[in-house]
Every structure is written in C-alpha cells, then in structure tokens.
Design a protein around this motif. Sequence first.
Motif, short mmCIF file in Angstrom:
data_model
loop_
_atom_site.label_atom_id
_atom_site.label_comp_id
_atom_site.label_asym_id
_atom_site.label_seq_id
_atom_site.Cartn_x
_atom_site.Cartn_y
_atom_site.Cartn_z
N ARG A 74 -3.10 17.49 -8.43
CA ARG A 74 -3.56 16.44 -9.35
C ARG A 74 -2.46 15.40 -9.56
NH1 ARG A 74 -5.51 20.95 -12.15
NH2 ARG A 74 -4.01 20.68 -13.83
N LEU A 75 -1.23 15.86 -9.69
CA LEU A 75 -0.11 14.95 -9.92
C LEU A 75 0.11 14.00 -8.75
CD1 LEU A 75 2.27 13.96 -11.59
CD2 LEU A 75 3.62 15.88 -10.68
N TRP A 76 0.17 14.51 -7.51
CA TRP A 76 0.42 13.59 -6.39
C TRP A 76 -0.75 12.65 -6.18
CZ3 TRP A 76 -2.68 13.19 -2.25
CH2 TRP A 76 -3.38 14.30 -1.78
N ARG A 77 -1.97 13.10 -6.45
CA ARG A 77 -3.13 12.22 -6.32
C ARG A 77 -3.05 11.08 -7.35
NH1 ARG A 77 -8.26 15.56 -4.26
NH2 ARG A 77 -7.13 17.05 -2.98
N ASP A 78 -2.66 11.42 -8.58
CA ASP A 78 -2.48 10.38 -9.60
C ASP A 78 -1.41 9.38 -9.18
OD1 ASP A 78 -4.41 11.54 -11.22
OD2 ASP A 78 -2.97 12.46 -12.61
N LEU A 79 -0.30 9.87 -8.68
CA LEU A 79 0.77 8.97 -8.23
C LEU A 79 0.28 8.05 -7.12
CD1 LEU A 79 3.77 11.47 -8.24
CD2 LEU A 79 3.52 9.44 -9.69
N LEU A 80 -0.44 8.59 -6.16
CA LEU A 80 -0.96 7.79 -5.06
C LEU A 80 -1.92 6.72 -5.58
CD1 LEU A 80 -0.46 7.98 -1.97
CD2 LEU A 80 -2.65 9.17 -1.81
N GLU A 81 -2.79 7.10 -6.52
CA GLU A 81 -3.73 6.16 -7.12
C GLU A 81 -3.00 5.00 -7.81
OE1 GLU A 81 -7.15 5.75 -7.66
OE2 GLU A 81 -7.53 7.26 -6.11
N HIS A 82 -1.80 5.28 -8.34
CA HIS A 82 -1.01 4.27 -9.04
C HIS A 82 -0.04 3.54 -8.11
CE1 HIS A 82 -2.53 6.51 -12.53
NE2 HIS A 82 -2.46 5.33 -13.12
N GLY A 83 -0.22 3.72 -6.79
CA GLY A 83 0.58 2.96 -5.84
C GLY A 83 1.90 3.57 -5.42
N GLN A 84 2.14 4.83 -5.78
CA GLN A 84 3.39 5.49 -5.42
C GLN A 84 3.19 6.31 -4.14
OE1 GLN A 84 6.69 5.66 -6.77
NE2 GLN A 84 6.90 6.68 -4.80
N SER A 85 4.04 6.11 -3.16
CA SER A 85 3.99 6.91 -1.93
C SER A 85 4.44 8.33 -2.22
CB SER A 85 4.89 6.29 -0.85
OG SER A 85 4.38 5.04 -0.45
N VAL A 86 3.82 9.29 -1.53
CA VAL A 86 4.16 10.70 -1.74
C VAL A 86 4.31 11.41 -0.39
CG1 VAL A 86 3.06 10.85 -4.01
CG2 VAL A 86 1.75 11.43 -1.98
N ARG B 32 0.84 -1.20 0.00
CA ARG B 32 0.00 0.00 0.00
C ARG B 32 0.87 1.25 0.00
NH1 ARG B 32 -3.64 -0.50 5.05
NH2 ARG B 32 -4.38 1.51 4.30
N PRO B 33 0.52 2.22 -0.82
CA PRO B 33 1.28 3.47 -0.81
C PRO B 33 1.02 4.23 0.50
CG PRO B 33 -0.66 3.71 -2.17
CD PRO B 33 -0.60 2.26 -1.75
N VAL B 34 1.89 5.19 0.78
CA VAL B 34 1.77 5.99 1.99
C VAL B 34 1.69 7.47 1.59
CG1 VAL B 34 2.84 6.60 4.21
CG2 VAL B 34 3.18 4.31 3.25
N LEU B 35 0.73 8.17 2.17
CA LEU B 35 0.68 9.62 2.06
C LEU B 35 1.29 10.18 3.33
CD1 LEU B 35 -0.15 12.25 0.65
CD2 LEU B 35 -2.34 12.08 1.85
N ILE B 36 2.42 10.86 3.17
CA ILE B 36 3.16 11.41 4.31
C ILE B 36 2.96 12.92 4.31
CG2 ILE B 36 5.42 11.60 5.41
CD1 ILE B 36 6.22 9.09 3.68
N LEU B 37 2.34 13.43 5.38
CA LEU B 37 2.05 14.86 5.50
C LEU B 37 2.95 15.49 6.53
CD1 LEU B 37 -1.85 14.77 5.82
CD2 LEU B 37 -0.49 15.13 3.76
N TYR B 38 3.40 16.70 6.24
CA TYR B 38 4.19 17.48 7.18
C TYR B 38 3.37 18.68 7.59
CZ TYR B 38 8.10 14.46 6.60
OH TYR B 38 8.90 13.35 6.63
N SER C 176 -9.23 6.94 0.24
CA SER C 176 -9.95 6.59 -0.99
C SER C 176 -9.05 5.87 -1.98
CB SER C 176 -10.50 7.85 -1.65
OG SER C 176 -11.43 8.48 -0.81
N SER C 177 -7.75 6.12 -1.88
CA SER C 177 -6.77 5.47 -2.75
C SER C 177 -6.20 4.20 -2.14
CB SER C 177 -5.61 6.43 -3.04
OG SER C 177 -6.06 7.58 -3.68
N GLY C 178 -6.67 3.85 -0.95
CA GLY C 178 -6.16 2.67 -0.27
C GLY C 178 -4.79 2.90 0.37
N ALA C 179 -4.42 4.17 0.55
CA ALA C 179 -3.10 4.49 1.08
C ALA C 179 -3.10 4.57 2.60
CB ALA C 179 -2.61 5.82 0.51
N ILE C 180 -1.95 4.35 3.15
CA ILE C 180 -1.69 4.52 4.58
C ILE C 180 -1.43 6.01 4.80
CG2 ILE C 180 -0.01 4.00 6.42
CD1 ILE C 180 0.45 1.30 4.87
N THR C 181 -1.82 6.53 5.96
CA THR C 181 -1.60 7.95 6.25
C THR C 181 -0.58 8.10 7.37
OG1 THR C 181 -3.48 7.98 7.76
CG2 THR C 181 -3.89 8.67 5.48
#
Length: 164
Positions: free
Chosen positions: A66-78, A9-15, A99-104
């Motif tokens: 839009r770009l980071w959302r697309d990457l996350l949808e395609h399984g890339q962590s951002v 699962r991709p990860v969305l990492i927020l600062y 919604s993208s199945g990512a870990i937060t």
Amino acid sequence: MEAVPASVRPVLILYCGLPGAGKTTAARERERETGAIRFSTDEWMADLGLEYFDPLRDRLQARLDRLWRDLLEHGQSVILEDGSWTRAERDELRWVARSSGAITELHVFDIPVEELWRRLEGRNAGPGHGEVPITRELLDESRARFEAPDEAECALFDCCVVHR
C-alpha cells in the motif's frame, strides 16, 4: 522534500531474480542514482526484529505494498527488490504502474545456479542486516517456483535490463 513536477513520470523499478543474484546490491546502486525509494521486505523484517519467515511477513508485505503504491500515485519513483518471482505478480505490478502513469523498468538476474549457491554460501557464513540465510534445499525449492521472464514479457516493460 521537493514536489515532483507534473511533467516528470515516476518509475516503478522491479528486480526479478533468485536469492544471491545481486538484487540488493544493484537496487542500492539504482536508489543512489535515481533517488527512488527502495523497498526490501527482508530489511523491514530485520528492522522489526522478526524472523524472516514469521507469519507477520504477509501482513507487513501488504502494508508495504500500500505504501509504495501511494508513493507511486504521488509521483515518487520506487524500487521493489523482493524478486518478483511469477509472471502473474509482474503483470499485476506493471498494471499498477501503468494505472499510475508510471514508467516500468524490469531488471532480470540470469545467474547460473552454481554461482548463486557459491554466493549464498559466502553470505550464509556471516549474513548482513536483512540477508536471509538460504540453504541449498531452499535455493532448489525457489528455483522450482521461479518463473523467469522471457523476451516477450520483457518487451511489455518500458525498459528491461538483463544482468548476467
């Protein structure tokens, strides 16, 4: 570039923090550790030769979103290092990730204002690429707009790290 296995699962990492808190330094380190793609609007503005508060910033931000959302949808962590200053913004980002199945993963920078100002004075003396000069007045205005996450909000993320 190798495809990400479906089981990973991709990860969305927020600062989340104010200017001078150390977000960029930490984000660059996390980028090296994880291979996640790091997004810094300030660096993009500098790369494009634009002033940091140019009106084009909003259009650029929308495109990067839009770009980071697309990457996350395609399984890339951002990694989003721009600060996530409001609860509503963090709620939306967490929703997009889920919604993208990512870990937060939320990184909160809880740094005293006088330490922030000390760091910013040093940075302002010779700002590096993508580092916005910040006046004391702008720091104080930023503090007034900033909504720090509380314990209950942190619990909504899969992982929450507080930096002091």
